[in-house]
Design a protein around this motif. Sequence first.
Motif, short mmCIF file in Angstrom:
data_model
loop_
_atom_site.label_atom_id
_atom_site.label_comp_id
_atom_site.label_asym_id
_atom_site.label_seq_id
_atom_site.Cartn_x
_atom_site.Cartn_y
_atom_site.Cartn_z
N UNK A 24 -36.60 21.64 -2.62
CA UNK A 24 -35.59 20.69 -2.83
C UNK A 24 -36.08 19.46 -3.76
N UNK A 25 -37.27 19.33 -3.53
CA UNK A 25 -37.92 18.05 -4.28
C UNK A 25 -38.52 18.52 -5.45
N UNK A 38 -37.38 11.77 0.51
CA UNK A 38 -37.51 13.12 0.91
C UNK A 38 -39.05 13.58 0.98
N UNK A 39 -39.59 13.07 -0.21
CA UNK A 39 -41.23 13.14 -0.33
C UNK A 39 -42.00 12.68 0.77
N UNK A 40 -41.63 11.21 1.35
CA UNK A 40 -42.26 10.67 2.21
C UNK A 40 -42.30 11.28 3.69
N UNK A 139 -32.66 19.73 7.32
CA UNK A 139 -33.10 19.35 6.18
C UNK A 139 -31.96 19.10 4.93
N UNK A 140 -30.88 19.68 5.24
CA UNK A 140 -29.64 19.53 4.45
C UNK A 140 -29.06 18.03 4.51
N UNK A 145 -28.44 12.80 2.61
CA UNK A 145 -28.35 11.39 2.83
C UNK A 145 -29.35 10.55 1.73
N UNK A 146 -30.42 11.17 1.78
CA UNK A 146 -31.27 10.58 0.55
C UNK A 146 -30.61 10.50 -0.74
#
Length: 162
Positions: A24-25, A38-40, A139-140, A145-146
């Motif tokens: 996803x990222x 998402x990365x953090x 995860x979704x 949200x992000x």
Amino acid sequence: MEHWNWLIATHAIAAGYVIVLGPANIFRRKKDRAHRMIGYSWVGAMYYVCISSFWIRGDGGFTWLHGLSAFTLLTVTLGLVSAIRRRIQSHRGNMIGSYIGTVIAFAFATLAPGRRIPQLLSEEPATLAFAAALVLASSAALFLTARSLARKAPDPIPARVP
């Protein structure tokens, strides 16, 4: 063989989270606030997966997977530091490499006979399906949200063209 306990269960859930959110990222076009959020969380999950693995040992003690965990701790940290220092190529290489290593470890844990995941699949498939659905749903939710939060607020760190 050691039965399932909280450490193994949370390790497996965090690993599933890492497997789902990695692409996803990696494949997002925009590397914006959502990418960082998402990365953090992905980095936190990677640290948990790697560190918790040292307390999960079979009858033979440490394996090559524990060596991969130690190496992944290093590459994820280097990737995080590279991102903070805006060394995007180095960041990308370390994070994609860490993700590929995790996929290899996951494949081994899933396909090798005698491991816990195939055992759980044969003994309690509903439990495994529920855990997988939980990982996918959470995860979704994080991803959406992000992305929503990133749209609402201006990005304080402008993207730099490499």
